[in-house]
Design a protein around this motif. Structure first.
Motif, PDB file in Angstrom:
ATOM      1  N   THR A  34      53.858  47.375  31.742  1.00 49.91           N
ATOM      2  CA  THR A  34      55.303  47.619  31.850  1.00 49.91           C
ATOM      3  C   THR A  34      55.581  48.681  32.925  1.00 49.91           C
ATOM      4  O   THR A  34      56.634  48.669  33.548  1.00 49.91           O
ATOM      5  CB  THR A  34      55.907  48.090  30.512  1.00 49.91           C
ATOM      6  N   HIS A  35      54.613  49.609  33.101  1.00 48.33           N
ATOM      7  CA  HIS A  35      54.760  50.665  34.106  1.00 48.33           C
ATOM      8  C   HIS A  35      53.434  51.402  34.234  1.00 48.33           C
ATOM      9  O   HIS A  35      52.490  51.127  33.484  1.00 48.33           O
ATOM     10  CB  HIS A  35      55.897  51.625  33.720  1.00 48.33           C
ATOM     11  N   ILE A  36      53.370  52.317  35.208  1.00 51.19           N
ATOM     12  CA  ILE A  36      52.194  53.183  35.337  1.00 51.19           C
ATOM     13  C   ILE A  36      52.348  54.286  34.287  1.00 51.19           C
ATOM     14  O   ILE A  36      53.267  55.090  34.362  1.00 51.19           O
ATOM     15  CB  ILE A  36      52.114  53.805  36.763  1.00 51.19           C
ATOM     16  N   HIS A  37      51.428  54.293  33.322  1.00 56.70           N
ATOM     17  CA  HIS A  37      51.560  55.185  32.161  1.00 56.70           C
ATOM     18  C   HIS A  37      51.041  56.589  32.459  1.00 56.70           C
ATOM     19  O   HIS A  37      50.107  56.755  33.242  1.00 56.70           O
ATOM     20  CB  HIS A  37      50.754  54.623  30.979  1.00 56.70           C
ATOM     21  N   ALA A  38      51.629  57.571  31.762  1.00 56.23           N
ATOM     22  CA  ALA A  38      51.181  58.959  31.913  1.00 56.23           C
ATOM     23  C   ALA A  38      50.458  59.461  30.674  1.00 56.23           C
ATOM     24  O   ALA A  38      49.879  60.536  30.693  1.00 56.23           O
ATOM     25  CB  ALA A  38      52.383  59.858  32.201  1.00 56.23           C
ATOM     26  N   ASP A  39      50.488  58.680  29.580  1.00 52.80           N
ATOM     27  CA  ASP A  39      49.974  59.206  28.316  1.00 52.80           C
ATOM     28  C   ASP A  39      48.714  58.510  27.825  1.00 52.80           C
ATOM     29  O   ASP A  39      48.153  58.900  26.813  1.00 52.80           O
ATOM     30  CB  ASP A  39      51.063  59.123  27.235  1.00 52.80           C
ATOM     31  N   HIS A  40      48.289  57.469  28.511  1.00 53.17           N
ATOM     32  CA  HIS A  40      47.018  56.829  28.164  1.00 53.17           C
ATOM     33  C   HIS A  40      46.504  56.103  29.405  1.00 53.17           C
ATOM     34  O   HIS A  40      47.272  55.809  30.315  1.00 53.17           O
ATOM     35  CB  HIS A  40      47.193  55.832  27.008  1.00 53.17           C
TER      36      HIS A  40
ATOM     37  N   GLY B 172      63.996  53.992  35.328  1.00 50.36           N
ATOM     38  CA  GLY B 172      64.605  55.166  34.707  1.00 50.36           C
ATOM     39  C   GLY B 172      63.551  56.032  34.036  1.00 50.36           C
ATOM     40  O   GLY B 172      63.461  57.226  34.290  1.00 50.36           O
ATOM     41  N   HIS B 173      62.710  55.418  33.185  1.00 52.62           N
ATOM     42  CA  HIS B 173      61.559  56.155  32.629  1.00 52.62           C
ATOM     43  C   HIS B 173      60.583  56.429  33.772  1.00 52.62           C
ATOM     44  O   HIS B 173      60.100  57.545  33.951  1.00 52.62           O
ATOM     45  CB  HIS B 173      60.918  55.329  31.515  1.00 52.62           C
ATOM     46  N   THR B 174      60.275  55.399  34.547  1.00 45.16           N
ATOM     47  CA  THR B 174      59.614  55.541  35.844  1.00 45.16           C
ATOM     48  C   THR B 174      60.440  54.714  36.826  1.00 45.16           C
ATOM     49  O   THR B 174      61.304  53.933  36.417  1.00 45.16           O
ATOM     50  CB  THR B 174      58.166  55.010  35.835  1.00 45.16           C
TER      51      THR B 174
ATOM     52  N   GLY C  23      58.887  48.300  26.689  1.00 44.89           N
ATOM     53  CA  GLY C  23      58.105  49.365  27.330  1.00 44.89           C
ATOM     54  C   GLY C  23      58.613  50.723  26.879  1.00 44.89           C
ATOM     55  O   GLY C  23      58.898  50.935  25.694  1.00 44.89           O
ATOM     56  N   ASP C  24      58.762  51.649  27.841  1.00 40.36           N
ATOM     57  CA  ASP C  24      59.256  52.984  27.489  1.00 40.36           C
ATOM     58  C   ASP C  24      60.702  53.159  27.949  1.00 40.36           C
ATOM     59  O   ASP C  24      61.169  54.282  28.096  1.00 40.36           O
ATOM     60  CB  ASP C  24      58.378  54.063  28.136  1.00 40.36           C
ATOM     61  N   ALA C  25      61.411  52.057  28.168  1.00 39.09           N
ATOM     62  CA  ALA C  25      62.842  52.164  28.485  1.00 39.09           C
ATOM     63  C   ALA C  25      63.595  52.393  27.173  1.00 39.09           C
ATOM     64  O   ALA C  25      64.169  53.458  26.947  1.00 39.09           O
ATOM     65  CB  ALA C  25      63.328  50.911  29.196  1.00 39.09           C
TER      66      ALA C  25
ATOM     67  N   GLY D  58      57.158  50.158  23.645  1.00 38.29           N
ATOM     68  CA  GLY D  58      55.829  50.529  24.143  1.00 38.29           C
ATOM     69  C   GLY D  58      55.180  51.618  23.304  1.00 38.29           C
ATOM     70  O   GLY D  58      53.963  51.802  23.363  1.00 38.29           O
ATOM     71  N   HIS D  59      55.996  52.365  22.579  1.00 40.30           N
ATOM     72  CA  HIS D  59      55.485  53.432  21.715  1.00 40.30           C
ATOM     73  C   HIS D  59      56.371  53.525  20.486  1.00 40.30           C
ATOM     74  O   HIS D  59      57.547  53.140  20.533  1.00 40.30           O
ATOM     75  CB  HIS D  59      55.589  54.818  22.386  1.00 40.30           C
ATOM     76  N   ASP D  60      55.789  54.121  19.421  1.00 36.23           N
ATOM     77  CA  ASP D  60      56.643  54.601  18.340  1.00 36.23           C
ATOM     78  C   ASP D  60      55.958  55.784  17.686  1.00 36.23           C
ATOM     79  O   ASP D  60      54.742  55.784  17.488  1.00 36.23           O
ATOM     80  CB  ASP D  60      56.937  53.523  17.288  1.00 36.23           C
TER      81      ASP D  60
END
Ligand code: FE
Length: 231
Positions: free
Chosen positions: A56-62, A112-114, A130-132, A171-173
């Protein structure tokens, strides 16, 4: 269609396994490096062949599991257009549809998130946000080209335009939620029901969240599809 939600407890990341049960072709969305063996075992048990790893995007947390899965299965790594990841086999653009047998996965540009984030609508029924859009929340916007105004527009003008019954898979919860719907989020997500665009920008500016633990390792690794840099 086979649709599975998988969870990585350390990073609270959801990975999605989607497959056509006739052709046995599969895609993993946002795989996590530490969960590659779990995912491979599940693919084997279900007799599926992995065609794509889709981000979904380039992740920063994993760190993504794409490079490891690509080595093991010869699947293709797919990232959103304009994501900085030269290792990707192909990019996907807004409106483009990836076909997995009879399953269609449509990319919806949601920056917006990235600055290069995609949501994916699967068979017009399941929306990977994703993280939107998170369940009763949203992704953060304070690094990686994040832009709160752009995120507000992505959610309210793109995702909230989809039918109310569309299932929302984030993408997360961090609170134990697994699934929601567009109708439910339009009605009950405080970041969008209680905020106009300016309020949202102000709120996001003042969240003061700590940086993700793995950020310094994860972002450069993910720009290499998950190949860790060893110095
Ligand atoms: Fe993220």
């Amino acid at each position: 269609m086979l649709f599975r939600q998988l969870f990585d407890a350390e990073s609270s990341t959801y990975t999605y396994l989607i497959a056509d049960l006739i052709t046995k072709e599969a895609v993993l969305v946002d795989p996590v490096l530490e969960q590659v063996e779990r995912d491979r075992k599940l693919l084997n048990e279900l007799g599926l062949s992995l065609k794509f790893c889709l981000e979904t995007h380039i992740h920063a947390d994993h760190v993504t599991g794409t490079a490891k899965l690509r080595e093991a299965t010869s699947c293709l790594g797919v990232v959103p257009e304009n994501a900085y990841a030269t290792c990707a086999d192909r990019v996907i653009r807004d409106g483009e549809v990836l076909e997995i047998g009879s399953v269609s996965i449509e990319a919806i540009s949601t920056p917006g998130h990235t600055d290069s984030h995609m949501a994916y609508r699967v068979n017009c029924t399941h929306l990977l946000t994703g993280d939107a859009l998170l369940i009763r929340g949203s992704g953060r916007t304070d690094f990686q080209g994040g832009d709160a105004g752009a995120l507000y527009d992505s959610v309210t003008q793109r995702l909230f335009m989809l039918p109310d019954k569309t299932l929302v898979y984030p993408g997360h919860d961090y609170h134990g939620h697994t699934v929601s719907t567009i109708g439910e989020e339009k009605q009950s997500n405080p970041r969008f029901t209680k905020c106009n665009r300016n309020d949202f920008i102000e709120l996001m500016k003042n969240l003061n969240l700590p940086s993700p633990k793995k950020m310094m390792e994860a972002v450069p690794a993910n720009e290499r599809c998950g190949n860790l840099i060893r110095i």
